[in-house]
Motif scaffolding. Structure first.
Motif, PDB file in Angstrom:
ATOM      1  N   HIS A  52       0.851  -1.206   0.000  1.00  0.00           N
ATOM      2  CA  HIS A  52       0.000   0.000   0.000  1.00  0.00           C
ATOM      3  C   HIS A  52       0.885   1.254   0.000  1.00  0.00           C
ATOM      4  O   HIS A  52       1.775   1.346  -0.813  1.00  0.00           O
ATOM      5  CB  HIS A  52      -1.005  -0.043   1.153  1.00  0.00           C
ATOM      6  CG  HIS A  52      -1.710  -1.357   1.250  1.00  0.00           C
ATOM      7  ND1 HIS A  52      -2.614  -1.793   0.304  1.00  0.00           N
ATOM      8  CD2 HIS A  52      -1.575  -2.387   2.137  1.00  0.00           C
ATOM      9  CE1 HIS A  52      -3.039  -3.015   0.626  1.00  0.00           C
ATOM     10  NE2 HIS A  52      -2.414  -3.395   1.727  1.00  0.00           N
TER      11      HIS A  52
ATOM     12  N   GLU B 129      -1.937   0.022   8.856  1.00  0.00           N
ATOM     13  CA  GLU B 129      -1.080  -0.880   8.086  1.00  0.00           C
ATOM     14  C   GLU B 129       0.024  -0.127   7.345  1.00  0.00           C
ATOM     15  O   GLU B 129       1.181  -0.570   7.332  1.00  0.00           O
ATOM     16  CB  GLU B 129      -1.914  -1.691   7.087  1.00  0.00           C
ATOM     17  CG  GLU B 129      -1.041  -2.699   6.335  1.00  0.00           C
ATOM     18  CD  GLU B 129      -1.758  -3.457   5.244  1.00  0.00           C
ATOM     19  OE1 GLU B 129      -2.930  -3.179   4.981  1.00  0.00           O
ATOM     20  OE2 GLU B 129      -1.098  -4.336   4.653  1.00  0.00           O
TER      21      GLU B 129
ATOM     22  N   HIS C 266       3.160  -6.758   4.304  1.00  0.00           N
ATOM     23  CA  HIS C 266       1.819  -6.337   4.740  1.00  0.00           C
ATOM     24  C   HIS C 266       1.549  -6.742   6.184  1.00  0.00           C
ATOM     25  O   HIS C 266       2.250  -7.589   6.758  1.00  0.00           O
ATOM     26  CB  HIS C 266       0.745  -7.013   3.877  1.00  0.00           C
ATOM     27  CG  HIS C 266       0.725  -6.536   2.465  1.00  0.00           C
ATOM     28  ND1 HIS C 266      -0.218  -5.681   1.977  1.00  0.00           N
ATOM     29  CD2 HIS C 266       1.579  -6.785   1.440  1.00  0.00           C
ATOM     30  CE1 HIS C 266       0.046  -5.422   0.698  1.00  0.00           C
ATOM     31  NE2 HIS C 266       1.132  -6.090   0.350  1.00  0.00           N
ATOM     32  N   PHE C 267       0.467  -6.152   6.728  1.00  0.00           N
ATOM     33  CA  PHE C 267      -0.150  -6.638   7.966  1.00  0.00           C
ATOM     34  C   PHE C 267      -1.618  -6.861   7.665  1.00  0.00           C
ATOM     35  O   PHE C 267      -2.185  -6.220   6.771  1.00  0.00           O
ATOM     36  CB  PHE C 267       0.075  -5.630   9.111  1.00  0.00           C
ATOM     37  CG  PHE C 267       1.486  -5.690   9.615  1.00  0.00           C
ATOM     38  CD1 PHE C 267       1.807  -6.431  10.735  1.00  0.00           C
ATOM     39  CD2 PHE C 267       2.508  -5.071   8.920  1.00  0.00           C
ATOM     40  CE1 PHE C 267       3.127  -6.540  11.158  1.00  0.00           C
ATOM     41  CE2 PHE C 267       3.833  -5.168   9.334  1.00  0.00           C
ATOM     42  CZ  PHE C 267       4.133  -5.898  10.465  1.00  0.00           C
TER      43      PHE C 267
HETATM   44 ZN   LIG Z   1      -2.064  -5.100   2.911  1.00  0.00          ZN
END
Ligand SMILES: [Zn+2]
Length: 168
Positions: free
Chosen positions: A9, A24, A80-81
């Motif tokens: 992102h 995130e 990512h988270f």
């Molecule tokens: Zn993500």
């Protein structure tokens, strides 16, 4: 080795990460910046795959994949988270060789105390389907999980990811 590192992102206006107890985008960036620095310390080549701005979500994803493919990296790693409900870490992959790398990474992160959710099939993920090289997508923990967020330490997770992707 040439690593394509994608900080998940962080690409406004369309591609913004999940927001739970923590954001995130912030966690992806904290971890990703450290992963890049550590790989460079190890004299590895790093290609940064995250675009700075996008025109749409699909454009953001396309540009990440395109960067990795154009630069012909040896391994693509998207950081990512997780959103939603759950606890722990999981790593997505498609090919057998990617799954081996994914297993090392998820085991390294789980050693920090996270629930080990294992390697998951990533064949529904655009980033993994369209990158031409071995590719993994790391979910470091759940943004809505109090346990995961209390345990979160960017340095530790970055070390775990780097250990997982530089050991063969
Ligand atoms: Zn993500």
């Amino acid at each position: 080795m040439k690593y394509g590192i994608d900080i998940g992102h962080n690409c406004p206006p369309s591609d913004i990460g999940y927001v739970g107890i923590r954001k995130e985008d912030e966690l992806n960036k904290e971890v990703g910046v450290k992963v890049i620095a550590k790989l460079k310390e190890l004299k590895q080549e790093v290609v940064y795959c995250t675009p700075s701005a996008d025109s749409s979500l699909s454009n953001s994803l396309y540009r990440r994949v395109n960067k990795a493919n154009e630069e012909n990296v040896d391994l693509y790693v998207s950081i990512h988270f997780n959103g939603g409900r759950g606890d722990g870490t999981e790593v997505f992959a498609i090919s057998e060789s990617s799954k081996k790398t994914a297993k090392r990474v998820v085991d390294e992160i789980a050693q920090l105390g996270y629930v080990n959710r294992g390697v998951k099939d990533g064949s529904f993920l655009y980033l993994l389907k369209n990158t031409k090289m071995p590719a993994i997508l790391v979910e470091g923990g759940f943004l809505n999980s109090k346990d995961d967020m209390e345990r979160f330490n960017a340095e530790n997770i970055a070390n775990a990811i780097v250990n997982g992707i530089t050991t063969f």
